[in-house]
Design a protein around this motif. Structure first.
Motif, PDB file in Angstrom:
ATOM      1  N   TRP A  22     -30.612  -3.957  -0.551  1.00  0.00           N
ATOM      2  CA  TRP A  22     -29.487  -4.399  -1.273  1.00  0.00           C
ATOM      3  C   TRP A  22     -28.405  -3.515  -1.529  1.00  0.00           C
ATOM      4  N   VAL A  23     -27.132  -4.135  -1.061  1.00  0.00           N
ATOM      5  CA  VAL A  23     -25.858  -3.299  -0.943  1.00  0.00           C
ATOM      6  C   VAL A  23     -25.413  -3.134  -2.380  1.00  0.00           C
ATOM      7  N   ARG A  24     -25.511  -1.832  -2.665  1.00  0.00           N
ATOM      8  CA  ARG A  24     -24.937  -1.474  -4.273  1.00  0.00           C
ATOM      9  C   ARG A  24     -23.591  -0.785  -4.157  1.00  0.00           C
ATOM     10  N   PRO A  25     -22.817  -0.967  -5.318  1.00  0.00           N
ATOM     11  CA  PRO A  25     -21.395  -0.129  -5.259  1.00  0.00           C
ATOM     12  C   PRO A  25     -21.565   1.098  -4.649  1.00  0.00           C
ATOM     13  N   GLU A  26     -22.474   1.893  -4.911  1.00  0.00           N
ATOM     14  CA  GLU A  26     -22.405   3.234  -4.271  1.00  0.00           C
ATOM     15  C   GLU A  26     -22.791   3.407  -2.996  1.00  0.00           C
ATOM     16  N   ASP A  27     -22.988   2.250  -2.186  1.00  0.00           N
ATOM     17  CA  ASP A  27     -22.963   2.169  -0.760  1.00  0.00           C
ATOM     18  C   ASP A  27     -21.850   1.757  -0.186  1.00  0.00           C
ATOM     19  N   LEU A  28     -20.637   1.283  -0.983  1.00  0.00           N
ATOM     20  CA  LEU A  28     -19.620   1.053  -0.463  1.00  0.00           C
ATOM     21  C   LEU A  28     -18.664   2.193   0.358  1.00  0.00           C
ATOM     22  N   ASN A  29     -17.819   1.780   1.246  1.00  0.00           N
ATOM     23  CA  ASN A  29     -16.739   2.691   1.685  1.00  0.00           C
ATOM     24  C   ASN A  29     -15.529   2.372   0.965  1.00  0.00           C
ATOM     25  N   ALA A  30     -14.498   3.023   1.391  1.00  0.00           N
ATOM     26  CA  ALA A  30     -13.034   2.945   0.942  1.00  0.00           C
ATOM     27  C   ALA A  30     -12.391   1.466   1.215  1.00  0.00           C
ATOM     28  N   ASN A  31     -13.116   0.864   2.231  1.00  0.00           N
ATOM     29  CA  ASN A  31     -12.793  -0.386   2.448  1.00  0.00           C
ATOM     30  C   ASN A  31     -13.364  -1.645   1.705  1.00  0.00           C
ATOM     31  N   GLY A  32     -14.192  -0.994   0.770  1.00  0.00           N
ATOM     32  CA  GLY A  32     -14.972  -2.013  -0.061  1.00  0.00           C
ATOM     33  C   GLY A  32     -16.267  -2.570   0.884  1.00  0.00           C
ATOM     34  N   THR A  33     -16.607  -2.154   1.947  1.00  0.00           N
ATOM     35  CA  THR A  33     -17.708  -2.651   2.656  1.00  0.00           C
ATOM     36  C   THR A  33     -18.823  -1.460   2.995  1.00  0.00           C
ATOM     37  N   LEU A  34     -20.040  -2.103   3.529  1.00  0.00           N
ATOM     38  CA  LEU A  34     -21.131  -1.238   3.579  1.00  0.00           C
ATOM     39  C   LEU A  34     -20.626   0.170   4.315  1.00  0.00           C
ATOM     40  N   PHE A  35     -20.950   1.442   3.557  1.00  0.00           N
ATOM     41  CA  PHE A  35     -20.812   2.813   4.387  1.00  0.00           C
ATOM     42  C   PHE A  35     -22.057   2.899   5.152  1.00  0.00           C
ATOM     43  N   GLY A  36     -21.151   3.333   6.468  1.00  0.00           N
ATOM     44  CA  GLY A  36     -22.377   3.386   7.590  1.00  0.00           C
ATOM     45  C   GLY A  36     -23.229   4.607   7.284  1.00  0.00           C
ATOM     46  N   GLY A  37     -22.870   5.811   6.491  1.00  0.00           N
ATOM     47  CA  GLY A  37     -23.494   6.675   6.194  1.00  0.00           C
ATOM     48  C   GLY A  37     -25.068   6.268   5.373  1.00  0.00           C
ATOM     49  N   SER A  38     -24.733   5.256   4.667  1.00  0.00           N
ATOM     50  CA  SER A  38     -25.701   4.722   3.873  1.00  0.00           C
ATOM     51  C   SER A  38     -26.827   4.028   4.847  1.00  0.00           C
ATOM     52  N   LEU A  39     -26.100   3.345   5.724  1.00  0.00           N
ATOM     53  CA  LEU A  39     -26.885   2.447   6.550  1.00  0.00           C
ATOM     54  C   LEU A  39     -27.862   3.427   7.333  1.00  0.00           C
ATOM     55  N   LEU A  40     -27.220   4.449   8.197  1.00  0.00           N
ATOM     56  CA  LEU A  40     -27.974   5.364   8.799  1.00  0.00           C
ATOM     57  C   LEU A  40     -29.107   5.808   8.242  1.00  0.00           C
ATOM     58  N   ARG A  41     -28.742   6.490   6.787  1.00  0.00           N
ATOM     59  CA  ARG A  41     -29.992   7.023   6.107  1.00  0.00           C
ATOM     60  C   ARG A  41     -31.121   5.997   5.911  1.00  0.00           C
ATOM     61  N   TRP A  42     -30.768   4.828   5.702  1.00  0.00           N
ATOM     62  CA  TRP A  42     -31.868   3.661   5.691  1.00  0.00           C
ATOM     63  C   TRP A  42     -32.420   3.710   6.910  1.00  0.00           C
ATOM     64  N   ILE A  43     -32.028   3.645   8.133  1.00  0.00           N
ATOM     65  CA  ILE A  43     -32.516   3.440   9.457  1.00  0.00           C
ATOM     66  C   ILE A  43     -33.288   4.660   9.632  1.00  0.00           C
ATOM     67  N   ASP A  44     -32.960   5.992   9.378  1.00  0.00           N
ATOM     68  CA  ASP A  44     -33.594   7.040   9.677  1.00  0.00           C
ATOM     69  C   ASP A  44     -34.934   7.221   8.777  1.00  0.00           C
ATOM     70  N   GLU A  45     -34.929   6.765   7.445  1.00  0.00           N
ATOM     71  CA  GLU A  45     -36.038   6.543   6.791  1.00  0.00           C
ATOM     72  C   GLU A  45     -36.996   5.797   7.488  1.00  0.00           C
ATOM     73  N   GLU A  46     -36.564   4.485   7.487  1.00  0.00           N
ATOM     74  CA  GLU A  46     -37.396   3.590   7.925  1.00  0.00           C
ATOM     75  C   GLU A  46     -37.973   3.925   9.499  1.00  0.00           C
ATOM     76  N   ALA A  47     -37.226   4.389  10.309  1.00  0.00           N
ATOM     77  CA  ALA A  47     -37.886   5.089  11.419  1.00  0.00           C
ATOM     78  C   ALA A  47     -38.837   6.081  11.189  1.00  0.00           C
ATOM     79  N   ALA A  48     -38.856   7.029  10.174  1.00  0.00           N
ATOM     80  CA  ALA A  48     -39.467   8.260  10.019  1.00  0.00           C
ATOM     81  C   ALA A  48     -40.966   7.463   9.499  1.00  0.00           C
ATOM     82  N   VAL A  49     -40.812   6.509   8.685  1.00  0.00           N
ATOM     83  CA  VAL A  49     -41.952   5.822   8.262  1.00  0.00           C
ATOM     84  C   VAL A  49     -42.783   5.192   9.440  1.00  0.00           C
ATOM     85  N   TYR A  50     -41.970   4.225  10.307  1.00  0.00           N
ATOM     86  CA  TYR A  50     -42.544   3.628  11.385  1.00  0.00           C
ATOM     87  C   TYR A  50     -43.200   4.906  12.165  1.00  0.00           C
ATOM     88  N   ALA A  51     -42.574   5.925  12.523  1.00  0.00           N
ATOM     89  CA  ALA A  51     -43.389   6.901  13.403  1.00  0.00           C
ATOM     90  C   ALA A  51     -44.430   7.680  12.976  1.00  0.00           C
TER      91      ALA A  51
END
Ligand SMILES: CCCCCCCCCCCCCCCC(=O)SCCNC(=O)CCNC(=O)[C@H](O)C(C)(C)COP(=O)(O)OP(=O)(O)OC[C@H]1O[C@@H](n2cnc3c(N)ncnc32)[C@H](O)[C@@H]1OP(=O)(O)O
Length: 147
Positions: A22-51
Motif C-alpha cells: 500500500w503506497v503510504r505518505p512516507e513512500d512518496l517523492n517530491a512529485n507526490g508519486t511513489l518514491f523509486g527507492g521504496s519500490l526497489l527496497r520492496w523488490i529487494d526484500e521480496e527477491a531475498a525471500v524468494y531466493a
C-alpha cells in the motif's frame, strides 16, 4: 510435423505476484508519486525471500540488478503488486525477473530482467546451492524457519 510448423517452445514458468504494498505518505517523492527507492527496497526484500525459499538458505545476498526503467508510477493509496520468477539457477547464484504493477490501473511500473542473488556459506563466501529448478512448495524453507 509439417514443414511450416514451428517446434513447440518449452513453457516459461509463470510469474507469481505474491506481494502487495500500500503506497503510504512516507513512500512518496517530491512529485507526490511513489518514491523509486521504496519500490526497489520492496523488490529487494521480496527477491531475498524468494531466493531463500528456492535455495533453502537464509544467507543470500543481492549481487546484481540489470537496467531499471520506471515506465509508470503509483500515487498515495494505490496498491503495488510485486511479481518474481526464477529464470536461471546457476552454481551459486539464482537469477530472477521482477515486475511491479499498479493493482488499480493494471499498468506496469517497472520490470527488471535480471535480479541476481548469491548463495553464501557460513563464512560469507559463494556456495553451491545444488538446485536446478523452481519449487512451488515450501520444501526448501530453511529448517531454522520451519514451524
Ligand atoms: C522463508 C524464510 C524467511 C527467512 C527470513 C527472511 C528475511 C528476509 C530479509 C530480507 C532482507 C533483505 C536482504 C536483501 C539482500 C541484501 O541487501 S544483501 C546486501 C547487498 N549485497 C551485498 O552486500 C553483496 C556484496 N558482494 C559480495 O559480498 C560478493 O560480491 C559475493 C556476493 C560474495 C560474490 O563474490 P564474487 O567474488 O563475485 O563471487 P563469484 O564466485 O565470482 O560469483 C558468485 C556468483 O555470482 C555471479 N556473478 C558475479 N558477478 C556477477 C554480475 N556482475 N552479474 C551477475 N552475476 C554475477 C557469478 O556468475 C556466480 O554465479 P554462479 O555462476 O556460481 O551461479
Amino acid at each position: 510435423m509439417q514443414p511450416d510448423q514451428q517446434p513447440a517452445q518449452p513453457a516459461q514458468p509463470e510469474m507469481n505476484f505474491y506481494t502487495r504494498k500500500w503506497v503510504r505518505p512516507e513512500d512518496l517523492n517530491a512529485n507526490g508519486t511513489l518514491f523509486g527507492g521504496s519500490l526497489l527496497r520492496w523488490i529487494d526484500e521480496e527477491a531475498a525471500v524468494y531466493a531463500i525459499i528456492q535455495l533453502g538458505n537464509g544467507r543470500v545476498v543481492t549481487k546484481y540488478m540489470s537496467e531499471i526503467e520506471f515506465v509508470s508510477s503509483a500515487k498515495e493509496g494505490d496498491i503495488v503488486e510485486i511479481g518474481l520468477v526464477a529464470t536461471r539457477f546457476g552454481r551459486t547464484s539464482l537469477t530472477m525477473r521482477a515486475e511491479a504493477r499498479n493493482l488499480f490501473t493494471h499498468r506496469s511500473i517497472l520490470t527488471i530482467d535480471e535480479v541476481v542473488f548469491v548463495n553464501l556459506d557460513d563464512d560469507g563466501n559463494p556456495a553451491p546451492h545444488g538446485y536446478t529448478d523452481i519449487t512451488y512448495a515450501r520444501d526448501r524453507v530453511p529448517a531454522t524457519h520451519r514451524a
